[in-house]
Scaffold this motif. Sequence first.
Motif, PDB file in Angstrom:
ATOM      1  N   TRP A 148       0.848  -1.208   0.000  1.00  0.00           N
ATOM      2  CA  TRP A 148       0.000   0.000   0.000  1.00  0.00           C
ATOM      3  C   TRP A 148       0.883   1.258   0.000  1.00  0.00           C
ATOM      4  O   TRP A 148       0.692   2.190  -0.784  1.00  0.00           O
ATOM      5  N   ALA A 149       1.890   1.285   0.880  1.00  0.00           N
ATOM      6  CA  ALA A 149       2.762   2.464   0.990  1.00  0.00           C
ATOM      7  C   ALA A 149       3.551   2.677  -0.306  1.00  0.00           C
ATOM      8  O   ALA A 149       3.741   3.813  -0.745  1.00  0.00           O
ATOM      9  N   ARG A 150       3.970   1.567  -0.924  1.00  0.00           N
ATOM     10  CA  ARG A 150       4.725   1.711  -2.175  1.00  0.00           C
ATOM     11  C   ARG A 150       3.828   2.280  -3.266  1.00  0.00           C
ATOM     12  O   ARG A 150       4.222   3.178  -4.003  1.00  0.00           O
ATOM     13  N   ILE A 151       2.577   1.733  -3.362  1.00  0.00           N
ATOM     14  CA  ILE A 151       1.647   2.254  -4.381  1.00  0.00           C
ATOM     15  C   ILE A 151       1.385   3.733  -4.117  1.00  0.00           C
ATOM     16  O   ILE A 151       1.342   4.549  -5.028  1.00  0.00           O
ATOM     17  N   GLN A 152       1.234   4.082  -2.823  1.00  0.00           N
ATOM     18  CA  GLN A 152       0.937   5.482  -2.487  1.00  0.00           C
ATOM     19  C   GLN A 152       2.043   6.400  -3.001  1.00  0.00           C
ATOM     20  O   GLN A 152       1.774   7.492  -3.497  1.00  0.00           O
ATOM     21  N   ARG A 153       3.289   5.934  -2.896  1.00  0.00           N
ATOM     22  CA  ARG A 153       4.398   6.790  -3.350  1.00  0.00           C
ATOM     23  C   ARG A 153       4.384   6.933  -4.871  1.00  0.00           C
ATOM     24  O   ARG A 153       4.643   8.002  -5.401  1.00  0.00           O
ATOM     25  N   LEU A 154       4.005   5.843  -5.560  1.00  0.00           N
ATOM     26  CA  LEU A 154       4.063   5.865  -7.028  1.00  0.00           C
ATOM     27  C   LEU A 154       2.803   6.447  -7.652  1.00  0.00           C
ATOM     28  O   LEU A 154       2.849   7.158  -8.653  1.00  0.00           O
ATOM     29  N   SER A 155       1.645   6.130  -7.052  1.00  0.00           N
ATOM     30  CA  SER A 155       0.364   6.525  -7.645  1.00  0.00           C
ATOM     31  C   SER A 155      -0.664   6.749  -6.532  1.00  0.00           C
ATOM     32  O   SER A 155      -1.522   5.905  -6.268  1.00  0.00           O
ATOM     33  N   PRO A 156      -0.583   7.897  -5.841  1.00  0.00           N
ATOM     34  CA  PRO A 156      -1.412   8.126  -4.651  1.00  0.00           C
ATOM     35  C   PRO A 156      -2.899   7.911  -4.883  1.00  0.00           C
ATOM     36  O   PRO A 156      -3.603   7.408  -4.011  1.00  0.00           O
ATOM     37  N   ARG A 157      -3.386   8.248  -6.074  1.00  0.00           N
ATOM     38  CA  ARG A 157      -4.833   8.138  -6.331  1.00  0.00           C
ATOM     39  C   ARG A 157      -5.334   6.705  -6.240  1.00  0.00           C
ATOM     40  O   ARG A 157      -6.471   6.459  -5.860  1.00  0.00           O
ATOM     41  N   THR A 158      -4.468   5.747  -6.597  1.00  0.00           N
ATOM     42  CA  THR A 158      -4.883   4.344  -6.597  1.00  0.00           C
ATOM     43  C   THR A 158      -5.345   3.906  -5.213  1.00  0.00           C
ATOM     44  O   THR A 158      -6.265   3.108  -5.073  1.00  0.00           O
ATOM     45  N   VAL A 159      -4.702   4.423  -4.162  1.00  0.00           N
ATOM     46  CA  VAL A 159      -5.075   4.027  -2.794  1.00  0.00           C
ATOM     47  C   VAL A 159      -5.744   5.193  -2.065  1.00  0.00           C
ATOM     48  O   VAL A 159      -5.675   5.316  -0.837  1.00  0.00           O
ATOM     49  N   GLY A 160      -6.390   6.062  -2.848  1.00  0.00           N
ATOM     50  CA  GLY A 160      -7.125   7.179  -2.257  1.00  0.00           C
ATOM     51  C   GLY A 160      -6.208   8.184  -1.576  1.00  0.00           C
ATOM     52  O   GLY A 160      -6.646   8.991  -0.769  1.00  0.00           O
ATOM     53  N   GLY A 161      -4.913   8.148  -1.887  1.00  0.00           N
ATOM     54  CA  GLY A 161      -3.971   9.139  -1.351  1.00  0.00           C
ATOM     55  C   GLY A 161      -3.470   8.827   0.038  1.00  0.00           C
ATOM     56  O   GLY A 161      -2.592   9.511   0.545  1.00  0.00           O
ATOM     57  N   CYS A 162      -4.007   7.796   0.710  1.00  0.00           N
ATOM     58  CA  CYS A 162      -3.596   7.589   2.107  1.00  0.00           C
ATOM     59  C   CYS A 162      -2.439   6.598   2.219  1.00  0.00           C
ATOM     60  O   CYS A 162      -2.189   5.795   1.331  1.00  0.00           O
ATOM     61  N   ARG A 163      -1.715   6.689   3.357  1.00  0.00           N
ATOM     62  CA  ARG A 163      -0.563   5.825   3.606  1.00  0.00           C
ATOM     63  C   ARG A 163      -0.587   5.403   5.068  1.00  0.00           C
ATOM     64  O   ARG A 163      -1.179   6.104   5.899  1.00  0.00           O
ATOM     65  N   PRO A 164       0.056   4.286   5.423  1.00  0.00           N
ATOM     66  CA  PRO A 164       0.055   3.861   6.825  1.00  0.00           C
ATOM     67  C   PRO A 164       0.840   4.843   7.694  1.00  0.00           C
ATOM     68  O   PRO A 164       1.957   5.225   7.325  1.00  0.00           O
ATOM     69  N   ILE A 165       0.267   5.237   8.827  1.00  0.00           N
ATOM     70  CA  ILE A 165       0.989   6.111   9.772  1.00  0.00           C
ATOM     71  C   ILE A 165       0.822   5.576  11.199  1.00  0.00           C
ATOM     72  O   ILE A 165      -0.090   4.796  11.468  1.00  0.00           O
ATOM     73  N   ASP A 166       1.705   6.065  12.086  1.00  0.00           N
ATOM     74  CA  ASP A 166       1.553   5.805  13.522  1.00  0.00           C
ATOM     75  C   ASP A 166       1.202   7.139  14.176  1.00  0.00           C
ATOM     76  O   ASP A 166       2.093   7.969  14.427  1.00  0.00           O
ATOM     77  N   PRO A 167      -0.090   7.384  14.465  1.00  0.00           N
ATOM     78  CA  PRO A 167      -0.487   8.699  14.977  1.00  0.00           C
ATOM     79  C   PRO A 167       0.215   9.066  16.278  1.00  0.00           C
ATOM     80  O   PRO A 167       0.458  10.244  16.548  1.00  0.00           O
ATOM     81  N   THR A 168       0.569   8.065  17.117  1.00  0.00           N
ATOM     82  CA  THR A 168       1.157   8.394  18.422  1.00  0.00           C
ATOM     83  C   THR A 168       2.501   9.111  18.252  1.00  0.00           C
ATOM     84  O   THR A 168       2.920   9.864  19.122  1.00  0.00           O
ATOM     85  N   ARG A 169       3.147   8.885  17.140  1.00  0.00           N
ATOM     86  CA  ARG A 169       4.453   9.516  16.873  1.00  0.00           C
ATOM     87  C   ARG A 169       4.341  11.043  16.813  1.00  0.00           C
ATOM     88  O   ARG A 169       5.322  11.753  16.987  1.00  0.00           O
ATOM     89  N   TYR A 170       3.141  11.525  16.522  1.00  0.00           N
ATOM     90  CA  TYR A 170       2.950  12.966  16.334  1.00  0.00           C
ATOM     91  C   TYR A 170       2.362  13.646  17.566  1.00  0.00           C
ATOM     92  O   TYR A 170       2.099  14.845  17.531  1.00  0.00           O
ATOM     93  N   LEU A 171       2.100  12.860  18.614  1.00  0.00           N
ATOM     94  CA  LEU A 171       1.441  13.431  19.799  1.00  0.00           C
ATOM     95  C   LEU A 171       2.484  13.745  20.863  1.00  0.00           C
ATOM     96  O   LEU A 171       2.972  12.843  21.557  1.00  0.00           O
ATOM     97  N   ASP A 172       2.837  15.027  20.988  1.00  0.00           N
ATOM     98  CA  ASP A 172       3.863  15.431  21.950  1.00  0.00           C
ATOM     99  C   ASP A 172       3.370  15.181  23.376  1.00  0.00           C
ATOM    100  O   ASP A 172       2.249  15.556  23.734  1.00  0.00           O
ATOM    101  N   ALA A 173       4.252  14.606  24.177  1.00  0.00           N
ATOM    102  CA  ALA A 173       3.855  14.192  25.533  1.00  0.00           C
ATOM    103  C   ALA A 173       3.473  15.379  26.413  1.00  0.00           C
ATOM    104  O   ALA A 173       2.673  15.235  27.335  1.00  0.00           O
ATOM    105  N   TRP A 174       4.045  16.564  26.146  1.00  0.00           N
ATOM    106  CA  TRP A 174       3.701  17.714  27.004  1.00  0.00           C
ATOM    107  C   TRP A 174       2.301  18.242  26.696  1.00  0.00           C
ATOM    108  O   TRP A 174       1.703  18.935  27.508  1.00  0.00           O
TER     109      TRP A 174
END
Length: 199
Positions: A148-174
């Motif tokens: 899925w992530a590889r297709i997203q990089r090559l042709s985002p529209r094929t997978v609706g533009g989304c890619r796997p993420i880890d949301p917790t990585r973006y949540l600052d502890a403070w």
Amino acid sequence: MQDMQRYEKRAIDAMVAQLSPEGARSVFELGCGTGRLARQLLTDELPGLCRYTAVDVSGTMVAIAAERLAPFAARAEVERTDGSFPLRHRAASFDRFIATYVLDLLDEEELRCALSEAARLLLPGGLLGIVSLTAGERPLERAITGVWARIQRLSPRTVGGCRPIDPTRYLDAWLWRIRHAETVSSFAIPSAVVVAERR
Ligand SMILES: C[S@@+](CC[C@H](N)C(=O)[O-])C[C@H]1O[C@@H](n2cnc3c(N)ncnc32)[C@H](O)[C@@H]1O
């Protein structure tokens, strides 16, 4: 109509179960799509006086969601945004902020801006509910999301533009206290379910 896919339902239900909807007074939803989750929450989960504000960048989605939420017009509004941040809404005016399968569509900078907005709009103690595509833990899930992530990089529209993420990585502890984080899989497609409290 682009309504909730079957693989998404289990993960969204898991997020709602952790969001204490029965205690909410004012909900904000980013990227509401067709308004299906909004209607489900307004019908079954939220107190009768709870307000609901939903935004989406697509005029088509806003029109569908507005029609769907018409029976709740006294307490629900749907607005079109231009997709940029900050949003026009007042700081500290919501106690729930929901984004399901939206953050995984945004690039890194937009994603961080969206979460800054969640922090700005939420009252202290307010809850952020996220569901997104994520990298799986089991071999089959990892294989699927890797492709899925590889297709997203090559042709985002094929997978609706989304890619796997880890949301917790973006949540600052403070800023955030993570109350719940799990991976929910349906049809071998893994979704991250995260509920975090605004400090
Ligand atoms: C995959 S759909 C998910 C819709 C819905 N949340 C759900 O779970 O069924 C993503 C939605 O986010 C909207 N969207 C994408 N970027 C956005 C942004 N920056 N601000 C608001 N909505 C956005 C899209 O128009 C689309 O309706």
